[in-house]
Design a protein around this motif. Sequence first.
Motif, mmCIF file in Angstrom:
data_model
loop_
_atom_site.group_PDB
_atom_site.id
_atom_site.type_symbol
_atom_site.label_atom_id
_atom_site.label_comp_id
_atom_site.label_asym_id
_atom_site.label_seq_id
_atom_site.Cartn_x
_atom_site.Cartn_y
_atom_site.Cartn_z
ATOM 1 N N SER A 147 0.830 -1.208 0.000
ATOM 2 C CA SER A 147 0.000 0.000 0.000
ATOM 3 C C SER A 147 0.861 1.253 0.000
ATOM 4 O O SER A 147 0.579 2.208 -0.737
ATOM 5 N N ALA A 148 1.905 1.270 0.819
ATOM 6 C CA ALA A 148 2.797 2.436 0.878
ATOM 7 C C ALA A 148 3.496 2.654 -0.462
ATOM 8 O O ALA A 148 3.635 3.796 -0.918
ATOM 9 N N ILE A 149 3.920 1.577 -1.101
ATOM 10 C CA ILE A 149 4.559 1.686 -2.414
ATOM 11 C C ILE A 149 3.580 2.279 -3.431
ATOM 12 O O ILE A 149 3.936 3.184 -4.187
ATOM 13 N N CYS A 150 2.353 1.783 -3.439
ATOM 14 C CA CYS A 150 1.352 2.283 -4.396
ATOM 15 C C CYS A 150 0.997 3.742 -4.133
ATOM 16 O O CYS A 150 0.893 4.540 -5.078
ATOM 17 N N VAL A 151 0.810 4.113 -2.884
ATOM 18 C CA VAL A 151 0.488 5.504 -2.559
ATOM 19 C C VAL A 151 1.656 6.414 -2.935
ATOM 20 O O VAL A 151 1.463 7.481 -3.538
ATOM 21 N N GLY A 152 2.878 5.998 -2.618
ATOM 22 C CA GLY A 152 4.054 6.788 -2.984
ATOM 23 C C GLY A 152 4.182 6.948 -4.490
ATOM 24 O O GLY A 152 4.461 8.049 -4.989
ATOM 25 N N ALA A 153 3.952 5.881 -5.230
ATOM 26 C CA ALA A 153 4.033 5.955 -6.696
ATOM 27 C C ALA A 153 2.944 6.869 -7.250
ATOM 28 O O ALA A 153 3.195 7.669 -8.159
ATOM 29 N N ALA A 154 1.729 6.774 -6.711
ATOM 30 C CA ALA A 154 0.640 7.656 -7.156
ATOM 31 C C ALA A 154 0.982 9.116 -6.862
ATOM 32 O O ALA A 154 0.700 10.006 -7.687
ATOM 33 N N MET A 155 1.598 9.369 -5.724
ATOM 34 C CA MET A 155 2.006 10.742 -5.391
ATOM 35 C C MET A 155 3.020 11.269 -6.403
ATOM 36 O O MET A 155 2.950 12.435 -6.802
ATOM 37 N N LEU A 156 3.948 10.416 -6.824
ATOM 38 C CA LEU A 156 4.942 10.851 -7.813
ATOM 39 C C LEU A 156 4.285 11.132 -9.166
ATOM 40 O O LEU A 156 4.653 12.084 -9.859
ATOM 41 N N ILE A 157 3.319 10.310 -9.537
ATOM 42 C CA ILE A 157 2.602 10.545 -10.797
ATOM 43 C C ILE A 157 1.840 11.869 -10.726
ATOM 44 O O ILE A 157 1.917 12.694 -11.650
ATOM 45 N N LEU A 158 1.133 12.090 -9.631
ATOM 46 C CA LEU A 158 0.411 13.352 -9.454
ATOM 47 C C LEU A 158 1.365 14.541 -9.449
ATOM 48 O O LEU A 158 1.038 15.608 -9.981
ATOM 49 N N ASP A 159 2.529 14.351 -8.876
ATOM 50 C CA ASP A 159 3.534 15.421 -8.831
ATOM 51 C C ASP A 159 3.953 15.836 -10.235
ATOM 52 O O ASP A 159 4.259 17.000 -10.478
ATOM 53 N N GLY A 160 3.950 14.898 -11.151
ATOM 54 C CA GLY A 160 4.306 15.202 -12.530
ATOM 55 C C GLY A 160 3.315 16.135 -13.210
ATOM 56 O O GLY A 160 3.662 16.812 -14.174
ATOM 57 N N PHE A 161 2.093 16.197 -12.698
ATOM 58 C CA PHE A 161 1.076 17.072 -13.277
ATOM 59 C C PHE A 161 1.041 18.466 -12.640
ATOM 60 O O PHE A 161 0.373 19.351 -13.149
ATOM 61 N N ARG A 162 1.739 18.626 -11.521
ATOM 62 C CA ARG A 162 1.745 19.942 -10.869
ATOM 63 C C ARG A 162 2.622 20.901 -11.664
ATOM 64 O O ARG A 162 3.642 20.519 -12.226
ATOM 65 N N SER A 163 2.217 22.143 -11.676
ATOM 66 C CA SER A 163 3.016 23.149 -12.378
ATOM 67 C C SER A 163 4.284 23.458 -11.592
ATOM 68 O O SER A 163 4.345 23.237 -10.379
ATOM 69 N N LYS A 164 5.297 23.951 -12.259
ATOM 70 C CA LYS A 164 6.538 24.286 -11.572
ATOM 71 C C LYS A 164 6.337 25.361 -10.521
ATOM 72 O O LYS A 164 7.007 25.377 -9.510
ATOM 73 N N GLU A 165 5.394 26.279 -10.758
ATOM 74 C CA GLU A 165 5.120 27.329 -9.794
ATOM 75 C C GLU A 165 4.536 26.735 -8.504
ATOM 76 O O GLU A 165 4.832 27.187 -7.418
ATOM 77 N N ALA A 166 3.678 25.711 -8.664
ATOM 78 C CA ALA A 166 3.064 25.083 -7.489
ATOM 79 C C ALA A 166 4.096 24.334 -6.667
ATOM 80 O O ALA A 166 3.942 24.188 -5.452
ATOM 81 N N LYS A 167 5.136 23.850 -7.302
ATOM 82 C CA LYS A 167 6.165 23.112 -6.596
ATOM 83 C C LYS A 167 7.049 24.071 -5.830
ATOM 84 O O LYS A 167 7.663 23.769 -4.875
#
Length: 167
Positions: A147-167
């Motif tokens: 579960s932790a691996i899947c949640v972490g991977a999903a977070m990384l995928i979502l991070d790819g959609f965030r704008s650079k300004e949001a980061k």
Amino acid sequence: MNMTELTLKRSGIRWLWLAVLVFVLDIAIKLVVMNSMDYGWQHRVEVLPFFNLLYVHNYGAAFSFLSEQTGWQRWLFTGIALGVVLLLMYWMRRQPVTDRWSNCAYAMIIGGAVGNVFDRVVHGFVVDYLDFYWGVHHWPAFNLADSAICVGAAMLILDGFRSKEAK
């Protein structure tokens, strides 16, 4: 200051506490399951109309991939997991500690991977205990580490959609 000049105190490595927490919780739950439940699907404990607790072994990877092999897959999956852990720690070292989202994702993946590696090395298999289902269709059993691996991977995928300004 560029990312390669980050001190340990200012780098994402400080988020490894989360990986340790995931690892400790995962191993503790697995020990409780192994010491208090009988092995096999026939001994499942019904918790909700869509969820059971049980105690099963997984000799393969996700969805029991390669579980029917002769044992070589144990060391292959261990090696892959350790390589991923080292790579993620390298990336964490290059991230500022303030990048909470990425560091949290990396730490969750690391904690889950190390939890499953521990099982593979110590027991020769991964202990699974969570069984979700709908009607007669069961999702493959899994554990907190998965579960932790899947949640972490999903977070990384979502991070790819965030704008650079949001980061």
